[in-house]
Design an enzyme around this catalytic site. Structure first.
Site, PDB file in Angstrom:
ATOM      1  N   LYS A 199      30.292   0.181 -22.852  1.00 36.05           N
ATOM      2  CA  LYS A 199      30.303   0.273 -24.150  1.00 36.05           C
ATOM      3  C   LYS A 199      31.759  -0.533 -24.559  1.00 36.05           C
ATOM      4  O   LYS A 199      32.560  -0.018 -24.056  1.00 36.05           O
ATOM      5  CB  LYS A 199      30.372   1.551 -24.782  1.00 36.05           C
ATOM      6  CG  LYS A 199      28.898   2.107 -24.733  1.00 36.05           C
ATOM      7  CD  LYS A 199      28.780   3.584 -25.214  1.00 36.05           C
ATOM      8  CE  LYS A 199      27.207   3.830 -25.084  1.00 36.05           C
ATOM      9  NZ  LYS A 199      26.352   3.414 -25.854  1.00 36.05           N
ATOM     10  N   ARG A 232      15.195   2.899 -23.872  1.00 34.73           N
ATOM     11  CA  ARG A 232      13.888   2.323 -24.108  1.00 34.73           C
ATOM     12  C   ARG A 232      13.170   2.066 -22.468  1.00 34.73           C
ATOM     13  O   ARG A 232      12.017   2.252 -22.580  1.00 34.73           O
ATOM     14  CB  ARG A 232      13.951   0.978 -24.689  1.00 34.73           C
ATOM     15  CG  ARG A 232      14.631  -0.100 -24.268  1.00 34.73           C
ATOM     16  CD  ARG A 232      15.069  -1.038 -25.235  1.00 34.73           C
ATOM     17  NE  ARG A 232      16.027  -0.627 -26.193  1.00 34.73           N
ATOM     18  CZ  ARG A 232      16.670  -1.579 -26.972  1.00 34.73           C
ATOM     19  NH1 ARG A 232      15.982  -2.679 -27.101  1.00 34.73           N
ATOM     20  NH2 ARG A 232      17.416  -0.914 -27.781  1.00 34.73           N
TER      21      ARG A 232
END
Length: 477
Positions: free
Chosen positions: A258, A333
């Site tokens: 990140k 996902r």
């Protein structure tokens, strides 16, 4: 947890909340003329909707309700008043409060009690120095002839389940890894009476859950896949409802670390969808709702260590399809896709998946609701929307147009796990729907699942978002 009770009379020694449309002191609240005059003048002169009176031994609150306003907005404002009242009661070290409803709608009493109970939550178990800060409020008593024991029971269960979800979300990964999360679900299953089976890494490999295994490659801790089931003898639904929750107990972004400053500070909350699923199962079973529901939670942390999956990798999913992984921070996902494929074996009436999936969803609507999309029927969507309005966990449906599928096409695999810079919340949902062959709704709770500043009765930190909505939905099937 705070206790919510039905009472037939008001104990004059307790703190009191009066719900009314206008203050006329119809009932005997043991107020002096001077106190009554103070309340009336404060309402008239300052146009206040809530007036508080310190009677030294106890507090008195008058909450004015405009029944002509939108009903759902009114319920939410009452919850927020409950949060303000809770703060005042704890500041004064009071232990009990009684709510007397002078109006004809029992939902007002329940919303007030809900707001007080939820805002009484604290997460200070790891802070020994905070003993003096522990809230004193322990009992909420409701005087309302329209309230029955079922109302009280269901409200208590909804609050309990929501607070359990908050506890899970607030726990850091060094205390709650994937195995610990599964163990927490086991404990709830024993408490509430639903089946819990936890698949270990060997079983996950046997099932060829390539998405879950790929995300787990960078971790020292093994993944888990938890299957929960509540099935009463004469369930209303012939086909089960399936709840699927993202259980990423901590997310560094993997090798796609990140980039934003301090963005990892809150990533213990990336399993909020999984927490919502497990705690909704707990509420449904505890309330003995007459619905057959299955909960699925794939869980792991996402780290850049060991043999972490890398951008450009081709991952073979449980259904045999392939995914070109272009960003390891789009990991949710990947694990959810395997769970949604696994759900096909149940031929569900409807599958609802909850996940802190995309920053795009949070950017679109902030912390004020849930980004939703999917293939559920219009009736299913309408009922979910209604529950969202009732609980003020509102759904904002995004388009599910075919054009978004184009953004996920890969030159070397069946699809990519990233759709590009635009429509990120939607392309995430479009990625997931490919693993379903049943009515499906995707709830992206990235915005409201964890808040950094106190938000009324939702508090600060984990909010337990989604539990109250789903419990209300299944309560009204």
């Amino acid at each position: 947890m705070i206790s919510i009770n039905k009472k037939t009379t008001y104990d004059k020694k307790q703190s009191l909340v009066i719900l009314c449309s206008s203050f006329k002191n119809k009932a005997d609240y043991s107020l002096t003329k001077e106190q009554i005059s103070y309340i009336e003048n404060d309402i008239k002169a300052n146009e206040k909707k809530v007036v508080s009176l310190n009677c030294l031994s106890h507090l008195v609150f008058v909450v004015l309700i405009d029944e002509k306003k939108d009903h759902f907005t009114t319920l939410e404002s009452i919850r927020k008043h409950g949060a303000t009242i809770c703060d005042a009661l704890n500041a004064g070290k009071h232990k009990e409060v009684c709510c007397v409803n002078e109006l004809h709608n029992q939902e007002y009493s329940l919303s007030l009690a809900e707001g007080v109970a939820l805002s009484n939550y604290q997460f200070i178990k790891h802070k020994p120095s905070a003993k003096k800060q522990t809230n004193t409020l322990s009992n909420i008593n409701i005087v309302d002839a329209k309230i029955n024991t079922s109302h009280i029971s269901n409200l208590s269960i909804a609050v309990d389940a929501t607070l359990k979800a908050r506890d899970l979300v607030n726990e850091p990964v060094n205390i709650l890894n994937a195995t610990d999360l599964a163990d927490a679900f086991k404990a709830m299953g024993k408490q509430a009476g639903f089946k819990v089976e936890v698949y270990n890494k060997a079983k996950i490999k046997q099932l060829k859950m390539g998405g879950l295994l790929a995300v787990n490659q960078g971790s020292v801790d093994p993944p888990t896949f938890t299957v929960m089931e509540y099935k009463p003898k004469n369930a209303k639904n012939k086909k089960p409802y399936v709840l699927v929750g993202k259980g990423v107990v901590y997310d560094t972004g993997g090798l796609s670390l990140k980039p934003t400053a301090n963005s990892m500070d809150l990533m213990k909350c990336d399993m909020a969808g999984g927490a919502a699923v497990g705690c909704t199962m707990y509420a449904i079973a505890k309330a003995k709702l007459n619905v057959h529901v299955i909960g699925l939670v794939p869980a792991t942390d996402n780290r850049p260590g060991y043999n972490a999956f890398a951008p450009g990798d081709i991952i073979t999913m449980m259904d045999g399809s392939t995914v070109e992984m272009l960003n390891s921070d789009a990991e949710g996902r990947m694990i959810l896709a395997d769970a949604l494929h696994f759900a096909k074996r149940y031929n569900p009436e409807l599958a609802i998946e909850l996940s802190t999936l995309t920053g795009a969803a949070a950017a679109a609507i902030g912390q004020y609701g849930i980004v939703s999309m999917g293939t559920a029927t219009d009736e299913q969507k309408a009922n979910l929307t209604l529950s969202g309005l009732r609980m003020h966990e509102r759904l904002v449906e995004f388009p599910f147009w075919d054009e978004y599928d184009e953004l996920l096409k890969s030159d070397i695999a069946d699809q990519k796990n990233l759709g590009g810079p635009y429509g990120g919340a939607i392309t995430a949902g479009k990625f997931l729907v490919k693993y379903t062959k049943y009515p499906y709704m995707h709830f992206d709770i990235a915005g409201p699942a964890f808040v950094t500043v106190k938000d009324s009765y939702r508090g600060k930190g984990g909010t337990g978002y989604g539990v109250r909505l789903l419990f209300d939905y299944f309560s009204n099937i």
